[in-house]
Design a protein around this motif. Structure first.
Motif, PDB file in Angstrom:
ATOM      1  N   ARG A   1     -12.667  60.673 -19.135  1.00  9.48           N
ATOM      2  CA  ARG A   1     -13.450  61.606 -18.335  1.00  9.48           C
ATOM      3  C   ARG A   1     -14.940  61.433 -18.617  1.00  9.48           C
ATOM      4  NH1 ARG A   1     -10.592  64.597 -14.356  1.00  9.48           N
ATOM      5  NH2 ARG A   1      -8.457  64.523 -15.031  1.00  9.48           N
ATOM      6  N   ALA A   2     -15.311  60.287 -19.206  1.00  6.04           N
ATOM      7  CA  ALA A   2     -16.712  60.032 -19.515  1.00  6.04           C
ATOM      8  C   ALA A   2     -17.570  59.990 -18.265  1.00  6.04           C
ATOM      9  CB  ALA A   2     -16.851  58.713 -20.278  1.00  6.04           C
ATOM     10  N   THR A   3     -16.944  59.764 -17.128  1.00  8.63           N
ATOM     11  CA  THR A   3     -17.708  59.676 -15.889  1.00  8.63           C
ATOM     12  C   THR A   3     -17.961  61.047 -15.286  1.00  8.63           C
ATOM     13  OG1 THR A   3     -15.682  59.338 -14.664  1.00  8.63           O
ATOM     14  CG2 THR A   3     -16.903  57.368 -15.356  1.00  8.63           C
TER      15      THR A   3
ATOM     16  N   THR B   1     -19.066  62.726 -11.867  1.00 13.42           N
ATOM     17  CA  THR B   1     -19.694  61.515 -11.360  1.00 13.42           C
ATOM     18  C   THR B   1     -18.552  60.582 -11.011  1.00 13.42           C
ATOM     19  OG1 THR B   1     -21.584  61.824 -12.780  1.00 13.42           O
ATOM     20  CG2 THR B   1     -21.240  59.607 -11.912  1.00 13.42           C
ATOM     21  N   ILE B   2     -18.506  60.165  -9.781  1.00  8.39           N
ATOM     22  CA  ILE B   2     -17.394  59.340  -9.329  1.00  8.39           C
ATOM     23  C   ILE B   2     -17.371  58.030 -10.098  1.00  8.39           C
ATOM     24  CG2 ILE B   2     -16.286  58.273  -7.342  1.00  8.39           C
ATOM     25  CD1 ILE B   2     -16.514  61.438  -7.453  1.00  8.39           C
ATOM     26  N   ARG B   3     -18.506  57.405 -10.225  1.00  8.62           N
ATOM     27  CA  ARG B   3     -18.667  56.202 -11.021  1.00  8.62           C
ATOM     28  C   ARG B   3     -20.164  55.955 -11.118  1.00  8.62           C
ATOM     29  NH1 ARG B   3     -18.988  51.251  -9.078  1.00  8.62           N
ATOM     30  NH2 ARG B   3     -19.609  51.061  -6.953  1.00  8.62           N
TER      31      ARG B   3
ATOM     32  N   PRO C   1     -10.657  61.307 -10.741  1.00  6.50           N
ATOM     33  CA  PRO C   1     -11.041  62.669 -10.359  1.00  6.50           C
ATOM     34  C   PRO C   1     -10.031  63.282  -9.389  1.00  6.50           C
ATOM     35  CG  PRO C   1     -12.928  61.216 -10.238  1.00  6.50           C
ATOM     36  CD  PRO C   1     -11.733  60.338 -10.466  1.00  6.50           C
ATOM     37  N   SER C   2      -9.863  64.581  -9.515  1.00  3.24           N
ATOM     38  CA  SER C   2      -8.938  65.291  -8.627  1.00  3.24           C
ATOM     39  C   SER C   2      -9.514  65.405  -7.224  1.00  3.24           C
ATOM     40  CB  SER C   2      -8.669  66.697  -9.177  1.00  3.24           C
ATOM     41  OG  SER C   2      -9.825  67.510  -9.002  1.00  3.24           O
TER      42      SER C   2
ATOM     43  N   GLY D   1      -1.912  65.333 -12.309  1.00  2.00           N
ATOM     44  CA  GLY D   1      -2.962  64.721 -11.508  1.00  2.00           C
ATOM     45  C   GLY D   1      -2.597  63.325 -11.068  1.00  2.00           C
ATOM     46  N   MET D   2      -3.608  62.596 -10.660  1.00  2.00           N
ATOM     47  CA  MET D   2      -3.418  61.211 -10.218  1.00  2.00           C
ATOM     48  C   MET D   2      -4.007  60.272 -11.256  1.00  2.00           C
ATOM     49  SD  MET D   2      -3.767  61.089  -6.171  1.00  2.00           S
ATOM     50  CE  MET D   2      -3.267  62.457  -5.157  1.00  2.00           C
TER      51      MET D   2
END
Length: 137
Positions: free
Chosen positions: A3-5, A12-14, A50-51, A86-87
């Motif tokens: 989850r560092a992003t 942050t998506i990436r 991300p969800s 989640g995914m």
């Protein structure tokens, strides 16, 4: 969990992400942005992405649109759903995406290149030399 992003309440998506390609449907742009994140190791295999709600909030899009993008990747075998969790990036997703991108690269660039080379009577060995020369610049 990778989850560092995520930065605080807005994920942050990436790196450099958050801007979608508006020349295509939003759900496709969402899917492609997650694919890029997988290929550049922002999201690694067996780790969460991300969800739907996180994507929707960050990108300021409808959650249904974000969900459609994620489900497109589930249908393609790139993501897996884990009920109640989640995914996640599917095992083998990186290789799957690379293989699909190579196939698209062949259709988009190599096939037309070879057709044009044939029209210009450029033999394969000369074409290889031309490519090698350009690649070394």
């Amino acid at each position: 969990m990778n989850r560092a992003t995520f930065g605080g309440s807005a994920p942050t998506i990436r790196p450099g992400g958050g801007v979608l390609d508006e020349s295509k449907p939003l759900f496709i742009a969402v899917a492609e942005q997650i694919e890029e994140g997988i290929l550049d190791a922002t999201y690694v295999e067996d780790e969460p992405v991300p969800s739907t709600n996180e994507l929707a909030a960050f990108l300021r899009i409808n959650p249904a649109t974000a969900g459609k993008g994620l489900n497109r990747l589930v249908d393609a075998g790139v993501l897996v759903k884990r009920r109640g969790v989640g995914m996640f990036v599917a095992p083998g997703a990186v290789e799957l995406l690379r293989r699909r991108r190579r196939e698209a690269f062949t259709r988009t660039y190599l096939v037309p290149l070879l057709r044009e080379a044939a029209r210009l009577d450029i033999p394969p060995h000369e074409l290889v030399q031309m490519i090698t020369k350009e690649a070394s610049r």
